[in-house]
Design a protein around this motif. Structure first.
Motif, PDB file in Angstrom:
ATOM      1  N   SER A  22       0.915  -1.034   0.004  1.00 56.92           N
ATOM      2  CA  SER A  22       0.115  -0.104  -0.067  1.00 56.92           C
ATOM      3  C   SER A  22       0.810   1.450   0.108  1.00 56.92           C
ATOM      4  O   SER A  22       0.339   2.248   0.053  1.00 56.92           O
ATOM      5  CB  SER A  22      -1.024   0.004   1.083  1.00 56.92           C
ATOM      6  OG  SER A  22      -1.914  -0.993   1.106  1.00 56.92           O
TER       7      SER A  22
ATOM      8  N   LYS B  71       3.341   1.400  -4.974  1.00 55.72           N
ATOM      9  CA  LYS B  71       4.087   0.762  -6.082  1.00 55.72           C
ATOM     10  C   LYS B  71       3.406   0.684  -7.456  1.00 55.72           C
ATOM     11  O   LYS B  71       3.797   0.866  -8.541  1.00 55.72           O
ATOM     12  CB  LYS B  71       4.567  -0.714  -5.638  1.00 55.72           C
ATOM     13  CG  LYS B  71       5.523  -0.684  -4.526  1.00 55.72           C
ATOM     14  CD  LYS B  71       5.896  -1.921  -3.993  1.00 55.72           C
ATOM     15  CE  LYS B  71       4.829  -3.062  -3.463  1.00 55.72           C
ATOM     16  NZ  LYS B  71       4.052  -2.571  -2.489  1.00 55.72           N
TER      17      LYS B  71
ATOM     18  N   ASP C  65       1.761  14.389  -2.389  1.00 52.82           N
ATOM     19  CA  ASP C  65       0.460  15.145  -2.132  1.00 52.82           C
ATOM     20  C   ASP C  65      -0.165  15.356  -1.046  1.00 52.82           C
ATOM     21  O   ASP C  65      -1.123  16.050  -0.540  1.00 52.82           O
ATOM     22  CB  ASP C  65      -0.478  14.790  -3.215  1.00 52.82           C
ATOM     23  CG  ASP C  65      -0.869  13.226  -3.145  1.00 52.82           C
ATOM     24  OD1 ASP C  65      -2.054  12.749  -2.713  1.00 52.82           O
ATOM     25  OD2 ASP C  65      -0.264  12.444  -3.317  1.00 52.82           O
TER      26      ASP C  65
ATOM     27  N   ALA D 113       2.211   9.490  -7.064  1.00 53.96           N
ATOM     28  CA  ALA D 113       1.501   8.846  -8.069  1.00 53.96           C
ATOM     29  C   ALA D 113       0.200   9.425  -8.578  1.00 53.96           C
ATOM     30  O   ALA D 113      -0.218   9.337  -9.527  1.00 53.96           O
ATOM     31  CB  ALA D 113       1.310   7.446  -7.720  1.00 53.96           C
TER      32      ALA D 113
HETATM   33  P1  GDP Z   1       0.901  -1.034  -3.547  1.00 56.03           P
HETATM   34  O1  GDP Z   1       0.246  -2.262  -2.656  1.00 56.03           O
HETATM   35  O2  GDP Z   1       2.323  -0.568  -3.003  1.00 56.03           O
HETATM   36  O3  GDP Z   1       1.050  -1.368  -4.948  1.00 56.03           O
HETATM   37  O4  GDP Z   1       0.111   0.295  -3.376  1.00 56.03           O
HETATM   38  P2  GDP Z   1      -1.114   0.902  -4.411  1.00 56.03           P
HETATM   39  O5  GDP Z   1      -0.361   1.565  -5.678  1.00 56.03           O
HETATM   40  O6  GDP Z   1      -2.172  -0.287  -4.540  1.00 56.03           O
HETATM   41  O7  GDP Z   1      -1.855   1.741  -3.566  1.00 56.03           O
HETATM   42  C1  GDP Z   1      -2.346   1.593  -2.101  1.00 56.03           C
HETATM   43  C2  GDP Z   1      -3.190   2.888  -2.001  1.00 56.03           C
HETATM   44  O8  GDP Z   1      -2.444   4.135  -2.115  1.00 56.03           O
HETATM   45  C3  GDP Z   1      -4.341   3.110  -3.058  1.00 56.03           C
HETATM   46  O9  GDP Z   1      -5.482   3.271  -2.577  1.00 56.03           O
HETATM   47  C4  GDP Z   1      -3.833   4.309  -3.811  1.00 56.03           C
HETATM   48  O10 GDP Z   1      -4.857   4.639  -4.727  1.00 56.03           O
HETATM   49  C5  GDP Z   1      -3.022   5.024  -3.136  1.00 56.03           C
HETATM   50  N1  GDP Z   1      -2.147   5.821  -3.442  1.00 56.03           N
HETATM   51  C6  GDP Z   1      -0.977   5.381  -4.175  1.00 56.03           C
HETATM   52  N2  GDP Z   1      -0.177   6.345  -4.309  1.00 56.03           N
HETATM   53  C7  GDP Z   1      -0.658   7.336  -3.978  1.00 56.03           C
HETATM   54  C8  GDP Z   1      -0.262   8.861  -4.018  1.00 56.03           C
HETATM   55  O11 GDP Z   1       0.905   9.226  -4.459  1.00 56.03           O
HETATM   56  N3  GDP Z   1      -0.966   9.801  -3.273  1.00 56.03           N
HETATM   57  C9  GDP Z   1      -2.269   9.170  -2.885  1.00 56.03           C
HETATM   58  N4  GDP Z   1      -2.956  10.457  -2.265  1.00 56.03           N
HETATM   59  N5  GDP Z   1      -2.619   7.943  -2.858  1.00 56.03           N
HETATM   60  C10 GDP Z   1      -1.861   7.059  -3.533  1.00 56.03           C
END
Ligand code: GDP
Ligand code: MG
Length: 229
Positions: A19, A22, A125, A153
């Motif tokens: 989360s 990535k 952000d 992102a």
């Molecule tokens: P992963 O498990 O590392 O792949 O994380 P995800 O890409 O699935 O993102 C996890 C959560 O964080 C999701 O709800 C995304 O929408 C949110 N998220 C990811 N990047 C950002 C960001 O730069 N800003 C914000 N506000 N939320 C983000």
């Protein structure tokens, strides 16, 4: 998908706690989009993107991995042959920063010595909820020989810069003879490694010595910790 003839194919791997963003980072770079509700990544998703850097056609094969412990055995097999590692944490969750040591151990044990690494503090952000300061993260990156970036992102801020800067570093090293490509089929993923001993420069030797020393220290400490005597 057809790729430009003679392109350099590079494997990248994106790692870090669950989360931290990535998948969002990878999709922002490859699709220029932000998915606020992407499903969690199961093991590994590889996405390809063709770019031009230093007047050279490059195809990145980016492995987006699952952060959970139960998938680690599978994701570990994707480190080998990666030209670059993007290690991500969430600037609004201090625990994702505290756990970076675990990921560093994997990097040190599973990548080639020539692999370039970036540390990425994501969700810029959400500055108002920041739990990890820029200084703290940058100091950690410097100590561990990584380039530090802060990204969002969601807005796209600095995301391209992470992938393009790493690619640029690698292409320069390849052209300068400091890194060599293993495998020569233009349509296959090329594994990148260190150049021969003759063409390594002193700075890189120092980097490698330092990484080996850290790896040895960490393994020694792990062995001490697990020893009950
Ligand atoms: P992963 O498990 O590392 O792949 O994380 P995800 O890409 O699935 O993102 C996890 C959560 O964080 C999701 O709800 C995304 O929408 C949110 N998220 C990811 N990047 C950002 C960001 O730069 N800003 C914000 N506000 N939320 C983000
Ligand atoms: Mg994911």
């Amino acid at each position: 998908m057809a790729y430009p003839d003679g392109a350099i194919h590079l494997k990248f791997i994106v790692i870090g706690e669950q989360s931290c963003g990535k998948t969002a980072l990878m999709r922002r770079f490859t699709e220029q989009r932000f998915y606020s509700k992407a499903p969690p990544t199961l093991t590994v998703d590889v996405t390809n993107k063709a770019i031009i850097v230093e007047n050279t056609n490059v195809v990145l094969h980016i492995a987006d991995t699952a952060g959970q412990e139960r998938f680690r055995a599978v994701t570990k097999s994707y480190y080998r042959g990666s030209a670059a590692v993007v290690l991500v944490f969430d600037i609004t969750q201090h625990t994702t920063f505290e756990n970076l040591g675990v990921w560093l151990t994997d990097i040190e044990n599973l990548t080639d010595v020539g692999t370039v690494c970036a540390l990425v503090g994501n969700k810029l952000d959400l500055q108002a909820n920041r739990q990890v300061s820029f200084g703290e993260a940058q100091a950690f990156a410097i100590e561990n020989r990584m380039t530090y970036f802060e990204t969002s992102a969601k807005t796209g801020l600095n995301v391209d810069s992470v992938f393009l800067t790493l690619t640029n570093m690698i292409v320069k090293r390849v052209k300068g003879g400091e890194m060599r490509l293993r495998g020569d089929k233009s349509d296959s993923v090329v594994v990148i490694g260190k150049g021969s001993d003759d063409d390594e420069d002193e700075d890189d030797d120092e980097d490698d010595d330092e990484r080996r020393r850290r790896r040895d220290e960490r393994i020694k400490k792990q062995n001490e910790d697990s020893c009950s005597c």
